[in-house]
Write an enzyme that holds these catalytic residues in place. Sequence first.
Site, mmCIF file in Angstrom:
data_model
loop_
_atom_site.group_PDB
_atom_site.id
_atom_site.type_symbol
_atom_site.label_atom_id
_atom_site.label_comp_id
_atom_site.label_asym_id
_atom_site.label_seq_id
_atom_site.Cartn_x
_atom_site.Cartn_y
_atom_site.Cartn_z
ATOM 1 N N SER A 61 -73.023 -110.715 60.494
ATOM 2 C CA SER A 61 -71.915 -111.737 61.577
ATOM 3 C C SER A 61 -70.710 -112.006 60.641
ATOM 4 O O SER A 61 -69.724 -112.286 61.310
ATOM 5 C CB SER A 61 -72.694 -112.823 61.698
ATOM 6 O OG SER A 61 -73.355 -113.644 60.710
ATOM 7 N N ASP A 99 -77.779 -108.353 54.789
ATOM 8 C CA ASP A 99 -77.866 -107.769 56.011
ATOM 9 C C ASP A 99 -77.309 -106.393 55.884
ATOM 10 O O ASP A 99 -75.963 -106.212 55.525
ATOM 11 C CB ASP A 99 -77.190 -108.694 56.951
ATOM 12 C CG ASP A 99 -77.764 -108.510 58.446
ATOM 13 O OD1 ASP A 99 -78.745 -107.947 58.518
ATOM 14 O OD2 ASP A 99 -77.020 -109.357 59.352
ATOM 15 N N LYS A 129 -81.931 -107.130 55.294
ATOM 16 C CA LYS A 129 -82.514 -107.342 56.630
ATOM 17 C C LYS A 129 -81.952 -106.134 57.229
ATOM 18 O O LYS A 129 -81.017 -105.760 57.065
ATOM 19 C CB LYS A 129 -82.068 -108.615 57.094
ATOM 20 C CG LYS A 129 -82.478 -108.734 58.558
ATOM 21 C CD LYS A 129 -82.206 -110.113 59.307
ATOM 22 C CE LYS A 129 -80.527 -110.468 59.935
ATOM 23 N NZ LYS A 129 -80.185 -109.247 60.697
ATOM 24 N N GLU A 131 -82.078 -104.216 61.457
ATOM 25 C CA GLU A 131 -82.150 -104.733 63.077
ATOM 26 C C GLU A 131 -83.105 -103.580 63.821
ATOM 27 O O GLU A 131 -82.830 -102.497 63.470
ATOM 28 C CB GLU A 131 -80.785 -104.909 63.821
ATOM 29 C CG GLU A 131 -80.191 -106.008 63.095
ATOM 30 C CD GLU A 131 -78.940 -106.116 64.122
ATOM 31 O OE1 GLU A 131 -78.524 -105.540 65.107
ATOM 32 O OE2 GLU A 131 -78.298 -107.212 63.506
ATOM 33 N N GLU A 198 -84.275 -113.194 67.817
ATOM 34 C CA GLU A 198 -83.067 -113.783 68.450
ATOM 35 C C GLU A 198 -82.990 -113.517 69.877
ATOM 36 O O GLU A 198 -83.149 -112.671 70.480
ATOM 37 C CB GLU A 198 -81.997 -112.773 67.647
ATOM 38 C CG GLU A 198 -80.648 -113.472 68.284
ATOM 39 C CD GLU A 198 -79.310 -113.139 67.453
ATOM 40 O OE1 GLU A 198 -79.482 -112.456 66.414
ATOM 41 O OE2 GLU A 198 -78.354 -113.176 67.745
HETATM 42 O O1 KIV Z 1 -75.780 -111.619 61.080
HETATM 43 C C1 KIV Z 1 -76.384 -112.678 61.201
HETATM 44 O O2 KIV Z 1 -75.629 -113.639 60.893
HETATM 45 C C2 KIV Z 1 -77.919 -112.454 61.755
HETATM 46 C C3 KIV Z 1 -78.348 -113.753 62.238
HETATM 47 C C4 KIV Z 1 -77.940 -114.370 63.253
HETATM 48 C C5 KIV Z 1 -79.769 -113.770 62.106
HETATM 49 O O3 KIV Z 1 -78.398 -111.468 61.935
#
Ligand code: KIV
Length: 304
Positions: A61, A99, A129, A131, A198
């Site tokens: 994000s 991420d 993380k 997706e 989410e």
């Molecule tokens: O990228 C992000 O901020 C996210 C969260 C919303 C879980 O994946």
Amino acid sequence: MSTAPIRLRVPDDASRLPMTLPRLAEKKRLGEPIVMVTAYDYPGALAVERAGVDLVLVGDSAAMTVLGHPSTVPVTVDEMLMLSAAVRRGLRTPFLIGDLPFGSYEASDEQAVATAQRFVKEAGCDAVKLEGGGSSVWRAAAIVAAGIPVMGHVGLTPQTATALGGYRAQGRSAQQAARVAREALALQEAGCFSVVFEAIPSAVAAEVMPHMVIPVIGIGAGPATDGQVLVFHDLLGIREGMGAKFVRRYASLLDEMAGGVAEYAADVRARRYPAPEHGYSIAPGELAAFHATLENERTSGRDH
Ligand code: KIV
């Protein structure tokens, strides 16, 4: 300067222990809500450290919140690594998750492992993380097998929002809900230490929860999950507009920041800043000598 009160001034708690995977699992076992938030830079990390959160995600994000892109897709691995390393420098106790951005893990297990290793080696992340279900489940298993903890993410997965029909809630039909549940269970089976749900109906999350033995962190998934995550800039109002339906805003820092800079600009223009107390002093004798030096140089320059 604005004198708006800042609420809940939280001192650093030096006795707080670092979050670990066993501690996280224990929190789930005890039914203690798990707090996760995103962060993207050093001051943000200092704030979330002081607030005592459990998990910090350097989310992709960042593409939108700090880099100004219209979606999460354009952010690169190198950009994410720079942001993650800055967050690492400001954190002591929360568990740090990086991420994996779009295009950095989907192609093969080798690509996924190599990218995840960079987040650990170069940015000091504790985990990564990724997706989605499908091939992401194999990528998760490969990264876990390489010794790096993985958090999954199902429901609304912003990297593939176009394929999902845009930024909209998922799992609102029985078929979609079953897909979300299958993906969550597959990620759990693949060895993920946690999964993000989410933007799915609260009732769907509640149905899936009894089948989840790993901590589930919700964002727009209702109260049944083991914890909640919000984007730093959404919860603190460092953005234009309100954002998604599930956001609760706890501050309006963009207004605060703009107000502070506007007051500074007004002070400079009115010559109220800098004031005498913002300047450095020099002993009168030194100033007189300096003045004489300048005078000498000026007159000797005139002679040549
Ligand atoms: O990228 C992000 O901020 C996210 C969260 C919303 C879980 O994946």
